[in-house]
Write an enzyme that holds these catalytic residues in place. Structure first.
Site, PDB file in Angstrom:
ATOM      1  N   LYS A  32     -11.079  -4.829  -5.286  1.00 48.05           N
ATOM      2  CA  LYS A  32     -11.893  -3.640  -5.487  1.00 48.05           C
ATOM      3  C   LYS A  32     -11.051  -2.430  -5.851  1.00 48.05           C
ATOM      4  O   LYS A  32     -11.548  -1.467  -6.394  1.00 48.05           O
ATOM      5  CB  LYS A  32     -12.810  -3.375  -4.297  1.00 48.05           C
ATOM      6  N   LYS A  79       0.831  -1.214   0.000  1.00 49.71           N
ATOM      7  CA  LYS A  79       0.000   0.000   0.000  1.00 49.71           C
ATOM      8  C   LYS A  79       0.864   1.261   0.000  1.00 49.71           C
ATOM      9  O   LYS A  79       0.490   2.264  -0.601  1.00 49.71           O
ATOM     10  CB  LYS A  79      -0.967   0.013   1.187  1.00 49.71           C
ATOM     11  N   LYS A 113      -5.586 -11.613  -7.954  1.00 47.88           N
ATOM     12  CA  LYS A 113      -6.921 -11.735  -7.336  1.00 47.88           C
ATOM     13  C   LYS A 113      -7.849 -10.583  -7.758  1.00 47.88           C
ATOM     14  O   LYS A 113      -7.385  -9.472  -8.026  1.00 47.88           O
ATOM     15  CB  LYS A 113      -6.811 -11.838  -5.819  1.00 47.88           C
TER      16      LYS A 113
HETATM   17  P1  ATP Z   1      -8.341  -3.897  -1.692  1.00 46.19           P
HETATM   18  O1  ATP Z   1      -8.336  -4.158  -3.153  1.00 46.19           O
HETATM   19  O2  ATP Z   1      -8.755  -2.501  -1.331  1.00 46.19           O
HETATM   20  O3  ATP Z   1      -7.086  -4.344  -0.987  1.00 46.19           O
HETATM   21  P2  ATP Z   1      -9.914  -6.238  -1.332  1.00 46.19           P
HETATM   22  O4  ATP Z   1     -10.894  -6.322  -2.462  1.00 46.19           O
HETATM   23  O5  ATP Z   1      -8.725  -7.113  -1.392  1.00 46.19           O
HETATM   24  O6  ATP Z   1      -9.511  -4.748  -1.085  1.00 46.19           O
HETATM   25  P3  ATP Z   1     -10.475  -6.407   1.525  1.00 46.19           P
HETATM   26  O7  ATP Z   1     -11.331  -5.339   2.126  1.00 46.19           O
HETATM   27  O8  ATP Z   1      -9.024  -6.334   1.780  1.00 46.19           O
HETATM   28  O9  ATP Z   1     -10.779  -6.529  -0.037  1.00 46.19           O
HETATM   29  O10 ATP Z   1     -10.987  -7.808   1.994  1.00 46.19           O
HETATM   30  C1  ATP Z   1     -12.245  -8.104   2.547  1.00 46.19           C
HETATM   31  C2  ATP Z   1     -12.389  -9.611   2.611  1.00 46.19           C
HETATM   32  O11 ATP Z   1     -12.619 -10.170   1.300  1.00 46.19           O
HETATM   33  C3  ATP Z   1     -11.142 -10.337   3.162  1.00 46.19           C
HETATM   34  O12 ATP Z   1     -11.542 -11.369   4.045  1.00 46.19           O
HETATM   35  C4  ATP Z   1     -10.483 -10.901   1.922  1.00 46.19           C
HETATM   36  O13 ATP Z   1      -9.732 -12.042   2.200  1.00 46.19           O
HETATM   37  C5  ATP Z   1     -11.702 -11.207   1.031  1.00 46.19           C
HETATM   38  N1  ATP Z   1     -11.352 -11.131  -0.406  1.00 46.19           N
HETATM   39  C6  ATP Z   1     -10.949 -10.035  -1.064  1.00 46.19           C
HETATM   40  N2  ATP Z   1     -10.739 -10.286  -2.380  1.00 46.19           N
HETATM   41  C7  ATP Z   1     -11.022 -11.605  -2.561  1.00 46.19           C
HETATM   42  C8  ATP Z   1     -10.998 -12.486  -3.704  1.00 46.19           C
HETATM   43  N3  ATP Z   1     -10.664 -12.057  -4.904  1.00 46.19           N
HETATM   44  N4  ATP Z   1     -11.364 -13.772  -3.538  1.00 46.19           N
HETATM   45  C9  ATP Z   1     -11.741 -14.208  -2.320  1.00 46.19           C
HETATM   46  N5  ATP Z   1     -11.780 -13.441  -1.199  1.00 46.19           N
HETATM   47  C10 ATP Z   1     -11.431 -12.153  -1.309  1.00 46.19           C
END
Ligand code: ATP
Ligand code: LTN
Length: 333
Positions: free
Chosen positions: A200, A115, A197
């Site tokens: 968002k 980050k 992965k």
């Molecule tokens: P960012 O992109 O802002 O880092 P993110 O989409 O990775 O955000 P988080 O808020 O960090 O989302 O994660 C919220 C939850 O969703 C966590 O438990 C994370 O493990 C799960 N998660 C996020 N992306 C995935 C994915 N692609 N597949 C499965 N689980 C996910």
């Protein structure tokens, strides 16, 4: 233990639009956990402040995340769903724990490094101490288990280290939490780059299906998803794009990967992608409708927020008082 049940704690940051990855990998797997555990689900709005937010949008996003938890099926009478910022014990315990966390440990956190590189113009101290606030979230509720994705494993390890360090000096103050992996939550990959992965914060919006995408957008994104030059719909390491779509289909349709593979034997990629889109739409449409319905139920949601904030504060303050007392902070009676 609360009501003879072990405690489970998790939450998501109230940042931007949640993706199908957040739903299938996290939220969907939380729905039945309250049968066995006393569950707390936070809207992690203090964590969101590590990145600059536009206040009017942020306010909406945070409330919508709470509504989404409920719309997805978390029963707010049986689960404690609340805003992290409404329980001041989080910020207070985070400060106390900061004094039991080493800069060297925080320096090793991969999420911080990633980050910091991504937001090079705003490497604030909050980003650095993010894991300490997360430790406070978990420890305040004496959580036994924390359901999170693999990306959060390191944060859970530092939480355990901080708690063990504190307990070693002051006695049994905090429960040492363990990760909860449950029935193998899926990891959904980007539709445009299946090696990465679905996230968002991905700049390529075509890589992610957002929970609020309309049916046409979902169909378009699925149709454009990267596959390979072959024609067979099967789950194989050398076919990451097709495998990811199969994973999405199976998870949305409530089938196993094997069942899905059989269903699409001999079917072309075009037809397969349409079926994936339809399965996703069938899951997201009712969720979207329920969110819009709840958004209009202002009084009902406000009353729930109040009730759950109070419940969370009750348990959080109990732990905070115990920690302060052990530290020798004075109390006024
Ligand atoms: P960012 O992109 O802002 O880092 P993110 O989409 O990775 O955000 P988080 O808020 O960090 O989302 O994660 C919220 C939850 O969703 C966590 O438990 C994370 O493990 C799960 N998660 C996020 N992306 C995935 C994915 N692609 N597949 C499965 N689980 C996910
Ligand atoms: N960092 C987490 C969100 C989070 C969290 C927590 C998860 C903040 N505090 C406490 C579990 C327990 C993430 O998933 N990005």
């Amino acid at each position: 233990m609360i009501n003879d049940k072990k405690v489970l704690y998790s939450g998501m940051q109230a940042t931007g639009n949640l993706t199908l990855g957040n739903y299938l990998g996290a939220l969907k797997n939380w729905l039945t956990l309250n049968e066995e555990y006393e569950c707390f689900w936070g809207v992690m709005d203090l964590h969101s402040l590590t990145v600059r937010q536009v206040p009017s949008e942020f306010r909406k996003n945070a409330r919508n995340l709470l509504i989404l938890y409920i719309a997805a099926g978390l029963d707010p009478k049986k689960n404690c769903i609340y805003f992290q910022s409404h329980v001041s014990a989080h910020a207070e315990l985070a400060w106390l724990l900061n004094c039991f966390t080493y800069v060297g440990e925080l320096n090793r956190m991969t999420q911080y490094k990633e980050k910091a590189a991504k937001h090079a113009d705003n490497v604030n101290a909050g980003l650095f101490t993010y894991p300490v606030l997360m430790a406070a979230d978990i420890l305040l509720y004496q959580a036994d288990y924390v359901p999170v994705g693999k990306d959060q494993k390191q944060h859970l390890e530092i939480t355990r280290d901080i708690a063990e360090r504190f307990n070693a000096i002051y006695g049994d103050v905090f429960t040492i939490p363990e990760p909860y992996f449950g029935k193998g939550g899926t990891k959904i990959m980007s539709l445009q780059n299946p090696e990465q992965k679905m996230s968002k914060s991905d700049e390529n919006v075509n890589g992610s299906i957002y929970l609020m995408d309309d049916p046409d957008t979902i169909l378009r994104k699925c149709k454009r998803a990267v596959t390979d030059s072959g024609s067979e719909v099967c789950y194989r390491e050398d076919k990451p794009g097709v495998s990811n779509l199969l994973e999405i289909y199976a998870s949305c349709a409530g089938k196993s990967i094997e069942e899905a593979e059989k269903e699409f034997a001999g079917v072309g990629y075009g037809e397969f992608k349409t079926a994936v889109a339809e399965a996703v739409i069938a899951v997201l449409k009712p969720l979207q409708d329920e969110c819009s319905r709840l958004q209009k139920e202002k009084d009902y949601i406000d009353a729930l927020i109040k009730e759950n904030d109070e419940k969370a504060a009750y348990f959080a303050n109990k732990t905070l008082r115990k920690a302060k007392k052990k530290l020798g902070l004075t109390e006024v009676r």
